[in-house]
Design a protein around this motif. Sequence first.
Motif, mmCIF file in Angstrom:
data_model
loop_
_atom_site.group_PDB
_atom_site.id
_atom_site.type_symbol
_atom_site.label_atom_id
_atom_site.label_comp_id
_atom_site.label_asym_id
_atom_site.label_seq_id
_atom_site.Cartn_x
_atom_site.Cartn_y
_atom_site.Cartn_z
ATOM 1 N N GLY A 89 0.581 -1.298 -0.080
ATOM 2 C CA GLY A 89 0.101 0.041 0.138
ATOM 3 C C GLY A 89 0.853 1.144 -0.090
ATOM 4 O O GLY A 89 0.257 2.523 -0.192
ATOM 5 N N PHE A 90 2.063 1.411 0.313
ATOM 6 C CA PHE A 90 3.067 2.398 0.266
ATOM 7 C C PHE A 90 3.997 2.222 -0.669
ATOM 8 O O PHE A 90 4.826 1.159 -0.422
ATOM 9 C CB PHE A 90 3.538 2.811 1.718
ATOM 10 N N PRO A 91 4.199 2.810 -1.748
ATOM 11 C CA PRO A 91 4.922 2.588 -3.003
ATOM 12 C C PRO A 91 6.247 2.975 -2.807
ATOM 13 O O PRO A 91 7.216 2.778 -3.476
ATOM 14 C CB PRO A 91 4.139 3.052 -4.315
ATOM 15 N N PHE A 92 6.487 4.058 -1.958
ATOM 16 C CA PHE A 92 7.910 4.718 -2.088
ATOM 17 C C PHE A 92 8.620 4.552 -0.607
ATOM 18 O O PHE A 92 8.596 5.656 0.074
ATOM 19 C CB PHE A 92 7.610 6.125 -2.382
ATOM 20 N N PRO A 93 9.050 3.521 -0.475
ATOM 21 C CA PRO A 93 9.735 3.396 0.952
ATOM 22 C C PRO A 93 10.996 4.454 0.845
ATOM 23 O O PRO A 93 11.718 4.572 -0.038
ATOM 24 C CB PRO A 93 10.078 1.964 1.120
ATOM 25 N N PRO A 94 11.519 4.703 2.019
ATOM 26 C CA PRO A 94 11.153 4.466 3.274
ATOM 27 C C PRO A 94 9.904 4.991 3.722
ATOM 28 O O PRO A 94 9.638 6.362 3.410
ATOM 29 C CB PRO A 94 12.434 4.485 4.140
ATOM 30 N N ILE A 95 9.089 4.497 4.797
ATOM 31 C CA ILE A 95 8.079 5.048 5.344
ATOM 32 C C ILE A 95 8.453 5.028 6.832
ATOM 33 O O ILE A 95 9.047 4.157 7.366
ATOM 34 C CB ILE A 95 6.815 4.684 4.881
ATOM 35 N N ASP A 96 7.457 5.686 7.709
ATOM 36 C CA ASP A 96 7.615 5.567 9.256
ATOM 37 C C ASP A 96 6.103 5.718 9.511
ATOM 38 O O ASP A 96 5.272 5.610 8.875
ATOM 39 C CB ASP A 96 8.426 6.798 9.634
ATOM 40 N N ALA A 97 6.090 5.593 11.073
ATOM 41 C CA ALA A 97 4.753 5.283 11.632
ATOM 42 C C ALA A 97 3.943 6.565 11.421
ATOM 43 O O ALA A 97 2.627 6.305 11.247
ATOM 44 C CB ALA A 97 5.128 5.298 12.927
ATOM 45 N N GLN A 98 4.558 7.716 11.246
ATOM 46 C CA GLN A 98 3.846 8.911 11.134
ATOM 47 C C GLN A 98 3.073 8.853 9.603
ATOM 48 O O GLN A 98 1.922 9.362 9.537
ATOM 49 C CB GLN A 98 4.487 10.172 11.153
ATOM 50 N N GLN A 99 3.449 8.232 8.739
ATOM 51 C CA GLN A 99 2.987 7.947 7.573
ATOM 52 C C GLN A 99 1.747 6.859 7.445
ATOM 53 O O GLN A 99 0.745 6.849 6.771
ATOM 54 C CB GLN A 99 3.885 7.572 6.340
ATOM 55 N N ALA A 100 2.236 5.427 8.247
ATOM 56 C CA ALA A 100 1.165 4.529 8.284
ATOM 57 C C ALA A 100 0.371 4.512 9.361
ATOM 58 O O ALA A 100 -0.917 4.161 8.935
ATOM 59 C CB ALA A 100 2.154 3.340 8.777
ATOM 60 N N ALA A 101 0.296 5.493 10.290
ATOM 61 C CA ALA A 101 -0.731 5.562 11.049
ATOM 62 C C ALA A 101 -2.151 6.095 10.623
ATOM 63 O O ALA A 101 -2.984 5.600 11.038
ATOM 64 C CB ALA A 101 -0.281 6.440 12.292
ATOM 65 N N PRO A 102 -2.201 7.274 9.884
ATOM 66 C CA PRO A 102 -3.325 7.588 9.455
ATOM 67 C C PRO A 102 -4.016 6.586 8.484
ATOM 68 O O PRO A 102 -5.383 6.568 8.565
ATOM 69 C CB PRO A 102 -2.879 8.948 8.658
ATOM 70 N N ALA A 103 -3.065 5.807 7.623
ATOM 71 C CA ALA A 103 -4.030 5.110 6.892
ATOM 72 C C ALA A 103 -4.520 3.885 7.717
ATOM 73 O O ALA A 103 -5.607 3.341 7.473
ATOM 74 C CB ALA A 103 -2.856 4.386 5.813
ATOM 75 N N LEU A 104 -3.888 3.334 8.588
ATOM 76 C CA LEU A 104 -4.407 2.533 9.620
ATOM 77 C C LEU A 104 -5.455 3.062 10.360
ATOM 78 O O LEU A 104 -6.448 2.175 10.255
ATOM 79 C CB LEU A 104 -3.005 1.779 10.471
ATOM 80 N N ASP A 105 -5.498 4.176 10.831
ATOM 81 C CA ASP A 105 -6.480 4.608 11.682
ATOM 82 C C ASP A 105 -7.769 4.603 10.643
ATOM 83 O O ASP A 105 -8.924 4.326 11.150
ATOM 84 C CB ASP A 105 -6.177 5.978 12.153
ATOM 85 N N ALA A 106 -7.633 4.896 9.544
ATOM 86 C CA ALA A 106 -8.927 5.107 8.534
ATOM 87 C C ALA A 106 -9.419 3.772 8.455
ATOM 88 O O ALA A 106 -10.634 3.360 8.412
ATOM 89 C CB ALA A 106 -8.595 5.483 7.253
#
Length: 180
Positions: free
Chosen positions: A40-57
């Motif tokens: 779901g995130f095509p451009f690593p690296p990512i961090d928790a600040q990027q993943a959290a809103p997607a997960l919360d949705a």
Amino acid sequence: MSADSLELHRATCPDDVDPRLRQALIDCWVDVTNAGGAAGFPFPPIDAQQAAPALDAIIANLAPETCRLILAMEDGELAGWLNTRRDTFALIAHWGTLHHVQTHPRVRARGIGIALMERARQVARDEMRLEHLHLAARGGVGLERFYGRLGWKEIGRWPDALRLAPGDDRDEILMVLQPL
């Protein structure tokens, strides 16, 4: 992995995801993405600040009839997860879609992805009363072979639909599992 150490659970409402599980889901998503996973995130690296809103949705939309998480737990730790969704619009309410299928890199090649997919099939059929499932997979990483071994059929491709970097365009592979 021993069969005794893997447990598969469902989260069917936001209250099923406590803060510890939420953090484990975020951490898994970050680790999978940063290891090159197509989740779901095509451009690593990512961090928790990027993943959290997607997960919360995703968590906010959890509901027994329309949106569930399937969780793989090994020795009390999150080993992988996926999201099963359905639309209630009458014309398409008989099928669902899998999203964000992922196994933590530390436990890859131990059958956890297969177990998640088999449980998703069972839950979709027996609990959500779906007739088939769809998913879209990133080409070029062998996912169509993995899903194919589990009975999924490729039904189409969008050539070069995913641009991961200049000169790195990938097909989006459309797959179906029917009947469940």
